[in-house]
Design a protein around this motif. Structure first.
Motif, PDB file in Angstrom:
ATOM      1  N   THR A   1      44.627  43.605  48.813  1.00  0.00           N
ATOM      2  CA  THR A   1      43.957  44.455  47.837  1.00  0.00           C
ATOM      3  C   THR A   1      42.484  44.095  47.851  1.00  0.00           C
ATOM      4  N   LEU A   2      41.639  45.050  48.241  1.00  0.00           N
ATOM      5  CA  LEU A   2      40.218  44.784  48.471  1.00  0.00           C
ATOM      6  C   LEU A   2      39.346  45.633  47.562  1.00  0.00           C
ATOM      7  N   ARG A   3      38.181  45.091  47.206  1.00  0.00           N
ATOM      8  CA  ARG A   3      37.157  45.843  46.478  1.00  0.00           C
ATOM      9  C   ARG A   3      35.868  45.784  47.294  1.00  0.00           C
ATOM     10  N   PRO A   4      35.495  46.878  47.919  1.00  0.00           N
ATOM     11  CA  PRO A   4      34.239  46.894  48.688  1.00  0.00           C
ATOM     12  C   PRO A   4      33.026  46.787  47.764  1.00  0.00           C
TER      13      PRO A   4
ATOM     14  N   ILE B   1      33.394  40.872  39.889  1.00  0.00           N
ATOM     15  CA  ILE B   1      33.079  42.294  40.015  1.00  0.00           C
ATOM     16  C   ILE B   1      32.208  42.757  38.858  1.00  0.00           C
ATOM     17  N   ALA B   2      32.486  42.263  37.666  1.00  0.00           N
ATOM     18  CA  ALA B   2      31.646  42.607  36.511  1.00  0.00           C
ATOM     19  C   ALA B   2      30.214  42.129  36.739  1.00  0.00           C
ATOM     20  N   PHE B   3      30.051  40.942  37.305  1.00  0.00           N
ATOM     21  CA  PHE B   3      28.718  40.421  37.600  1.00  0.00           C
ATOM     22  C   PHE B   3      28.026  41.273  38.670  1.00  0.00           C
ATOM     23  N   ALA B   4      28.780  41.676  39.708  1.00  0.00           N
ATOM     24  CA  ALA B   4      28.203  42.470  40.786  1.00  0.00           C
ATOM     25  C   ALA B   4      27.726  43.826  40.282  1.00  0.00           C
ATOM     26  N   ARG B   5      28.481  44.433  39.375  1.00  0.00           N
ATOM     27  CA  ARG B   5      28.100  45.739  38.827  1.00  0.00           C
ATOM     28  C   ARG B   5      26.780  45.681  38.069  1.00  0.00           C
ATOM     29  N   ALA B   6      26.442  44.523  37.553  1.00  0.00           N
ATOM     30  CA  ALA B   6      25.207  44.384  36.779  1.00  0.00           C
ATOM     31  C   ALA B   6      23.985  44.209  37.672  1.00  0.00           C
ATOM     32  N   LEU B   7      24.196  43.983  38.965  1.00  0.00           N
ATOM     33  CA  LEU B   7      23.076  43.785  39.878  1.00  0.00           C
ATOM     34  C   LEU B   7      22.417  45.107  40.234  1.00  0.00           C
ATOM     35  N   LYS B   8      21.138  45.063  40.566  1.00  0.00           N
ATOM     36  CA  LYS B   8      20.381  46.264  40.890  1.00  0.00           C
ATOM     37  C   LYS B   8      20.731  46.754  42.293  1.00  0.00           C
ATOM     38  N   ASP B   9      20.922  48.073  42.409  1.00  0.00           N
ATOM     39  CA  ASP B   9      21.198  48.731  43.695  1.00  0.00           C
ATOM     40  C   ASP B   9      22.410  48.126  44.399  1.00  0.00           C
ATOM     41  N   VAL B  10      23.443  47.874  43.618  1.00  0.00           N
ATOM     42  CA  VAL B  10      24.707  47.368  44.171  1.00  0.00           C
ATOM     43  C   VAL B  10      25.828  48.299  43.712  1.00  0.00           C
TER      44      VAL B  10
ATOM     45  N   VAL C   1      29.934  48.959  43.524  1.00  0.00           N
ATOM     46  CA  VAL C   1      31.277  48.402  43.621  1.00  0.00           C
ATOM     47  C   VAL C   1      32.245  49.570  43.706  1.00  0.00           C
ATOM     48  N   ARG C   2      32.943  49.677  44.803  1.00  0.00           N
ATOM     49  CA  ARG C   2      33.810  50.823  45.031  1.00  0.00           C
ATOM     50  C   ARG C   2      35.236  50.550  44.563  1.00  0.00           C
ATOM     51  N   ASP C   3      36.014  51.631  44.508  1.00  0.00           N
ATOM     52  CA  ASP C   3      37.407  51.515  44.066  1.00  0.00           C
ATOM     53  C   ASP C   3      38.203  50.629  45.015  1.00  0.00           C
ATOM     54  N   GLN C   4      39.233  50.020  44.470  1.00  0.00           N
ATOM     55  CA  GLN C   4      40.034  49.128  45.299  1.00  0.00           C
ATOM     56  C   GLN C   4      40.811  49.898  46.359  1.00  0.00           C
TER      57      GLN C   4
ATOM     58  N   MET D   1      30.337  43.753  51.686  1.00  0.00           N
ATOM     59  CA  MET D   1      31.302  42.653  51.615  1.00  0.00           C
ATOM     60  C   MET D   1      32.574  43.179  50.967  1.00  0.00           C
ATOM     61  N   PHE D   2      33.648  42.417  51.100  1.00  0.00           N
ATOM     62  CA  PHE D   2      34.909  42.806  50.472  1.00  0.00           C
ATOM     63  C   PHE D   2      35.417  41.662  49.604  1.00  0.00           C
ATOM     64  N   ALA D   3      35.725  41.988  48.370  1.00  0.00           N
ATOM     65  CA  ALA D   3      36.367  41.015  47.492  1.00  0.00           C
ATOM     66  C   ALA D   3      37.868  41.088  47.723  1.00  0.00           C
ATOM     67  N   ILE D   4      38.484  39.953  48.035  1.00  0.00           N
ATOM     68  CA  ILE D   4      39.926  39.913  48.236  1.00  0.00           C
ATOM     69  C   ILE D   4      40.570  39.594  46.890  1.00  0.00           C
TER      70      ILE D   4
END
Length: 300
Positions: free
Chosen positions: A163-166, A201-210, A212-215, A251-254
């Motif tokens: 299960t990945l989150r790009p 993922i919550a931290f990544a969403r707060a970054l500028k120009d980043v 986070v796609r659906d799993q 990158m992919f979050a596993i």
């Protein structure tokens, strides 16, 4: 530079010519002594390249076989539109870093007419559909077939479902190299902080120009071996190494990893595909031989 590019393009066209001739020899089965004798009969010189009687003969046979395949497919209701063939031709040109017009030009310089290649493309696209459609029952593969094929092989490769989150660090097209390198450093910074999917993922969403796609869920049986090695080397809850793509740094979050069902391991998938390829090849050759005999195309 233009002269070097022309030579390179001509070389690519010549390789296509040689590949087509080689394919014709393999399919038709010309004997070696006859090939050597006729290869010396030069008929014409095209742009400094000798064209022999054998070349012309093999191209003629290739056209006949392509026509035979397409005609048989039409008989059974399979007729690809020209747009599909044109798209395949354009894709071929793109892989060679050429436009369709440039590829056509280089083919002509190598003595190959575009209609000949497109006939071959149409035949190659149509034939598998016809063979698999007509002989579907004999191409079916059961568990017993797979188990028999696996008896002589090591079956210690376990399959996994990931299960990945790009996660994508956006990089505008045409950005200078220093900017790209800067985004890579930002991605590495996130990777070092990322400890689990929930907080990471919550931290990544707060970054500028980043973004986070659906799993997505991917089976190791469906991904290349190199990517499997990357995923196997990353712990659950962590990020894969950043990779430069046309959209940015990805990158992919596993987020989860579980063992696949027994019938969906890479080893079983490979065995199934191998058996299918062997059966298809055998049936295809038999079918083609029957058509050639019926059409009185006997090559010696």
């Amino acid at each position: 530079m233009a002269r070097k590019r022309t030579k390179r393009m001509t070389s690519q066209g010549c390789r296509i010519c040689r590949n087509l001739l080689a394919a014709a020899v393999l399919v038709i089965g010309v004997s070696a002594p006859a090939t050597l004798a006729r290869a010396q009969q030069i008929v014409v010189i095209v742009n400094g390249d000798p064209i022999t009687a054998l070349d012309i003969e093999q191209r003629s046979k290739l056209i006949q076989l392509s026509t035979l395949k397409v005609r048989e497919a039409k008989k059974w209701g399979i007729d690809l539109p020209n747009s599909d063939v044109d798209n395949a031709y354009a894709s071929m040109a793109s892989r060679m870093r050429l436009t369709p017009e440039q590829l056509t030009e280089q083919l002509a310089k190598s003595g190959i007419h575009i209609a000949t290649l497109k006939a071959r493309i149409k035949a190659d696209m149509t034939w598998p559909q016809l063979v698999r459609g007509r002989y579907q029952s004999s191409l079916q593969i059961g568990d017993k077939d797979i188990l028999t094929a696996l008896e002589s092989k090591s079956n210690d490769s376990v399959g996994y479902d990931y299960t990945l989150r790009p996660i994508l660090f956006l990089v505008p097209t045409g950005s200078p190299e220093p900017f790209v390198e800067g985004r890579k450093r930002e991605a590495e910074g996130l990777r070092s902080r990322f400890q689990d999917c929930e907080s990471g993922i919550a931290f990544a969403r707060a970054l500028k120009d980043v973004a986070v796609r659906d799993q997505v869920i991917r089976s190791s049986a469906d991904i290349p071996a190199e990517l499997r090695k990357v995923l196997d080397g990353v712990e659950v809850g962590r990020l894969t190494p950043p990779e430069v793509t046309k959209f940015g740094i990805e990158m992919f979050a596993i987020c989860a990893k579980k063992e696949s069902a027994a019938d969906n391991s890479p080893v079983r998938r490979q065995a199934r595909e191998s058996i299918m390829a062997q059966r298809y090849e055998q049936r295809s050759k038999q079918y083609l031989q029957e058509l050639r005999r019926g059409a009185m195309l006997e090559y010696k």
